[in-house]
Motif scaffolding. Structure first.
Motif, PDB file in Angstrom:
ATOM      1  N   VAL A  85       0.839  -1.204   0.000  1.00 15.30           N
ATOM      2  CA  VAL A  85       0.000   0.000   0.000  1.00 15.30           C
ATOM      3  C   VAL A  85       0.874   1.255   0.000  1.00 15.30           C
ATOM      4  CG1 VAL A  85      -1.660   1.368   1.342  1.00 15.30           C
ATOM      5  CG2 VAL A  85      -2.003  -1.095   1.071  1.00 15.30           C
ATOM      6  N   VAL A  86       1.885   1.276   0.869  1.00 14.26           N
ATOM      7  CA  VAL A  86       2.778   2.441   0.936  1.00 14.26           C
ATOM      8  C   VAL A  86       3.509   2.621  -0.396  1.00 14.26           C
ATOM      9  CG1 VAL A  86       4.844   3.385   2.065  1.00 14.26           C
ATOM     10  CG2 VAL A  86       3.011   2.370   3.444  1.00 14.26           C
ATOM     11  N   ALA A  87       3.955   1.534  -1.020  1.00 17.97           N
ATOM     12  CA  ALA A  87       4.650   1.615  -2.310  1.00 17.97           C
ATOM     13  C   ALA A  87       3.734   2.195  -3.384  1.00 17.97           C
ATOM     14  CB  ALA A  87       5.156   0.234  -2.729  1.00 17.97           C
ATOM     15  N   VAL A  88       2.487   1.762  -3.395  1.00 22.64           N
ATOM     16  CA  VAL A  88       1.528   2.277  -4.382  1.00 22.64           C
ATOM     17  C   VAL A  88       1.285   3.769  -4.157  1.00 22.64           C
ATOM     18  CG1 VAL A  88      -0.878   2.148  -5.178  1.00 22.64           C
ATOM     19  CG2 VAL A  88       0.425   0.047  -4.787  1.00 22.64           C
ATOM     20  N   VAL A  89       1.140   4.175  -2.909  1.00 28.17           N
ATOM     21  CA  VAL A  89       0.921   5.597  -2.601  1.00 28.17           C
ATOM     22  C   VAL A  89       2.129   6.428  -3.034  1.00 28.17           C
ATOM     23  CG1 VAL A  89       0.639   7.276  -0.727  1.00 28.17           C
ATOM     24  CG2 VAL A  89      -0.726   5.180  -0.730  1.00 28.17           C
ATOM     25  N   LEU A  90       3.340   5.969  -2.716  1.00 24.66           N
ATOM     26  CA  LEU A  90       4.543   6.714  -3.090  1.00 24.66           C
ATOM     27  C   LEU A  90       4.711   6.782  -4.609  1.00 24.66           C
ATOM     28  CD1 LEU A  90       7.076   5.492  -0.374  1.00 24.66           C
ATOM     29  CD2 LEU A  90       5.915   7.716  -0.517  1.00 24.66           C
ATOM     30  N   PHE A 146      -6.250   6.426  -0.536  1.00 24.48           N
ATOM     31  CA  PHE A 146      -6.570   5.992   0.823  1.00 24.48           C
ATOM     32  C   PHE A 146      -8.037   5.586   0.939  1.00 24.48           C
ATOM     33  CE2 PHE A 146      -2.480   7.728   2.137  1.00 24.48           C
ATOM     34  CZ  PHE A 146      -2.075   6.729   3.003  1.00 24.48           C
ATOM     35  N   ILE A 147      -8.911   6.296   0.244  1.00 23.13           N
ATOM     36  CA  ILE A 147     -10.328   5.891   0.269  1.00 23.13           C
ATOM     37  C   ILE A 147     -10.487   4.508  -0.359  1.00 23.13           C
ATOM     38  CG2 ILE A 147     -12.606   6.379  -0.723  1.00 23.13           C
ATOM     39  CD1 ILE A 147     -11.989   9.372  -0.235  1.00 23.13           C
ATOM     40  N   LEU A 148      -9.822   4.284  -1.493  1.00 29.46           N
ATOM     41  CA  LEU A 148      -9.930   2.985  -2.167  1.00 29.46           C
ATOM     42  C   LEU A 148      -9.370   1.856  -1.309  1.00 29.46           C
ATOM     43  CD1 LEU A 148      -8.971   4.091  -5.789  1.00 29.46           C
ATOM     44  CD2 LEU A 148     -11.211   3.272  -5.029  1.00 29.46           C
ATOM     45  N   PHE A 149      -8.228   2.087  -0.679  1.00 30.18           N
ATOM     46  CA  PHE A 149      -7.611   1.038   0.129  1.00 30.18           C
ATOM     47  C   PHE A 149      -8.306   0.831   1.476  1.00 30.18           C
ATOM     48  CE2 PHE A 149      -3.565   1.607  -2.401  1.00 30.18           C
ATOM     49  CZ  PHE A 149      -3.546   0.315  -2.894  1.00 30.18           C
ATOM     50  N   MET A 150      -8.850   1.900   2.046  1.00 33.66           N
ATOM     51  CA  MET A 150      -9.335   1.826   3.429  1.00 33.66           C
ATOM     52  C   MET A 150     -10.859   1.804   3.554  1.00 33.66           C
ATOM     53  SD  MET A 150      -6.425   1.856   5.034  1.00 33.66           S
ATOM     54  CE  MET A 150      -6.802   2.246   6.728  1.00 33.66           C
ATOM     55  N   ARG A 151     -11.585   1.897   2.453  1.00 30.68           N
ATOM     56  CA  ARG A 151     -13.048   2.061   2.531  1.00 30.68           C
ATOM     57  C   ARG A 151     -13.747   0.907   3.253  1.00 30.68           C
ATOM     58  NH1 ARG A 151     -11.710   0.158  -2.328  1.00 30.68           N
ATOM     59  NH2 ARG A 151     -13.077  -1.294  -3.433  1.00 30.68           N
ATOM     60  N   LYS A 152     -13.182  -0.292   3.199  1.00 32.21           N
ATOM     61  CA  LYS A 152     -13.813  -1.430   3.874  1.00 32.21           C
ATOM     62  C   LYS A 152     -13.334  -1.573   5.319  1.00 32.21           C
ATOM     63  CE  LYS A 152     -14.482  -3.981  -0.400  1.00 32.21           C
ATOM     64  NZ  LYS A 152     -14.052  -5.118  -1.208  1.00 32.21           N
ATOM     65  N   LYS A 153     -12.291  -0.839   5.665  1.00 36.62           N
ATOM     66  CA  LYS A 153     -11.709  -0.969   6.995  1.00 36.62           C
ATOM     67  C   LYS A 153     -12.075   0.193   7.919  1.00 36.62           C
ATOM     68  CE  LYS A 153      -7.940  -3.635   5.037  1.00 36.62           C
ATOM     69  NZ  LYS A 153      -8.333  -4.922   5.548  1.00 36.62           N
ATOM     70  N   ILE A 159      -5.395   9.845 -11.926  1.00 41.24           N
ATOM     71  CA  ILE A 159      -4.135   9.094 -11.798  1.00 41.24           C
ATOM     72  C   ILE A 159      -4.260   8.032 -10.715  1.00 41.24           C
ATOM     73  CG2 ILE A 159      -1.723   9.282 -11.050  1.00 41.24           C
ATOM     74  CD1 ILE A 159      -1.696  12.044 -12.522  1.00 41.24           C
ATOM     75  N   ALA A 160      -4.832   8.402  -9.575  1.00 41.15           N
ATOM     76  CA  ALA A 160      -4.975   7.444  -8.471  1.00 41.15           C
ATOM     77  C   ALA A 160      -5.868   6.280  -8.859  1.00 41.15           C
ATOM     78  CB  ALA A 160      -5.536   8.153  -7.240  1.00 41.15           C
ATOM     79  N   LEU A 161      -6.974   6.558  -9.534  1.00 43.70           N
ATOM     80  CA  LEU A 161      -7.869   5.477  -9.978  1.00 43.70           C
ATOM     81  C   LEU A 161      -7.150   4.545 -10.942  1.00 43.70           C
ATOM     82  CD1 LEU A 161     -11.181   7.484 -10.505  1.00 43.70           C
ATOM     83  CD2 LEU A 161     -10.805   5.670  -8.809  1.00 43.70           C
ATOM     84  N   ALA A 162      -6.410   5.132 -11.888  1.00 45.53           N
ATOM     85  CA  ALA A 162      -5.691   4.310 -12.871  1.00 45.53           C
ATOM     86  C   ALA A 162      -4.647   3.434 -12.190  1.00 45.53           C
ATOM     87  CB  ALA A 162      -5.040   5.210 -13.923  1.00 45.53           C
ATOM     88  N   PHE A 197      -6.483   0.604 -10.041  1.00 40.60           N
ATOM     89  CA  PHE A 197      -7.138  -0.477 -10.775  1.00 40.60           C
ATOM     90  C   PHE A 197      -6.208  -1.242 -11.704  1.00 40.60           C
ATOM     91  CE2 PHE A 197     -10.973   1.965  -9.570  1.00 40.60           C
ATOM     92  CZ  PHE A 197     -11.650   0.933  -8.940  1.00 40.60           C
ATOM     93  N   PHE A 198      -5.122  -0.604 -12.160  1.00 38.82           N
ATOM     94  CA  PHE A 198      -4.223  -1.301 -13.074  1.00 38.82           C
ATOM     95  C   PHE A 198      -2.986  -1.872 -12.399  1.00 38.82           C
ATOM     96  CE2 PHE A 198      -6.578   1.478 -16.011  1.00 38.82           C
ATOM     97  CZ  PHE A 198      -7.075   0.501 -16.855  1.00 38.82           C
ATOM     98  N   MET A 199      -2.726  -1.470 -11.153  1.00 33.86           N
ATOM     99  CA  MET A 199      -1.525  -1.961 -10.495  1.00 33.86           C
ATOM    100  C   MET A 199      -1.717  -2.172  -8.992  1.00 33.86           C
ATOM    101  SD  MET A 199       2.185  -0.092 -10.241  1.00 33.86           S
ATOM    102  CE  MET A 199       1.825   0.879  -8.801  1.00 33.86           C
ATOM    103  N   GLY A 200      -2.322  -1.229  -8.326  1.00 37.40           N
ATOM    104  CA  GLY A 200      -2.390  -1.216  -6.869  1.00 37.40           C
ATOM    105  C   GLY A 200      -3.076  -2.420  -6.260  1.00 37.40           C
ATOM    106  N   ARG A 201      -4.271  -2.728  -6.745  1.00 32.51           N
ATOM    107  CA  ARG A 201      -5.008  -3.884  -6.201  1.00 32.51           C
ATOM    108  C   ARG A 201      -4.225  -5.165  -6.374  1.00 32.51           C
ATOM    109  NH1 ARG A 201     -11.027  -4.061  -8.505  1.00 32.51           N
ATOM    110  NH2 ARG A 201      -9.763  -4.166 -10.356  1.00 32.51           N
TER     111      ARG A 201
END
Length: 196
Positions: free
Chosen positions: A61-66, A124-131, A170-173, A176-180
């Motif tokens: 998660v941190v790598a994707v954010v950075l 952060f919303i995408l990663f944390m929305r379920k938590k 950019i964050a959505l792309a 959905f294309f790498m982060g998940r």
């Protein structure tokens, strides 16, 4: 792109918002526009990630954010250098109509503050929305951050709005294309490691 026409309403809104300002509010808006002032939020977000994800997933998660932050910064600077729109406080024509409180170097289109805040918030919303159920309240951060740039006339409204769109896109792309996939792979690696 240099010298391209910009809409009149963009300048009109900027002048209207800027003239609403007063010395009594300048301190609060200075705080809102300061990256340092938002440090507790950054630390809180990192703490939320540390609490919500295990080792390898946390690092993913941190790598994707950075990565997203770096890509957003690079994209913003490339667009600014290509378009070369003067900041309102650096434009001699606009300067006569503005209440100048702060000066800023560089170009205006589009806002790096807005794009970076929108990108980080979206991730952060995408990663944390379920938590964390309240995570959507983070949307206030890029909103206040962006409005502060208009208040001080260092960006036009169109710069800020485009920054919000670019950062969110950019964050959505990336998500959905790498982060998940990266976080799922990290979870898989943890499972394999635990079986040994």
């Amino acid at each position: 792109m240099i010298g391209m026409p910009w809409p009149e309403w963009d300048r009109d809104i900027l002048v209207s918002v800027n003239r609403l300002g007063s010395p009594q509010w300048d301190g609060a808006w200075s705080l809102a526009t300061s990256i340092v002032a938002w440090t507790p939020l950054y630390l809180g977000l990192l703490y939320g990630v540390a609490r919500s994800f295990s080792g390898k997933r946390r690092l993913a998660v941190v790598a994707v954010v950075l990565f997203t932050l770096a890509f957003t910064l690079l994209t913003t600077e490339i667009v600014k250098e290509t378009v070369q729109r003067l900041r309102p406080v650096n434009d001699p024509v606009m300067l006569k109509q503005l209440r100048v409180v702060v000066l800023a170097p560089g170009y205006s289109f589009f806002s790096g503050h807005a794009s970076n805040a929108a990108a980080i918030t979206t991730l952060f919303i995408l990663f944390m929305r379920k938590k964390l159920k309240w995570v959507c309240i983070l949307c206030l951060w890029p909103l206040v951050f962006g409005l502060s740039r208009i208040y001080f006339a260092v960006h036009y409204p169109l710069d800020v709005f485009t920054g919000w769109l670019a950062g969110t896109g950019i964050a959505l792309a990336v998500y959905f294309f790498m982060g998940r996939q990266l976080v799922d792979y990290a979870a898989y690696r943890e499972t394999v490691a635990n079986r040994k």
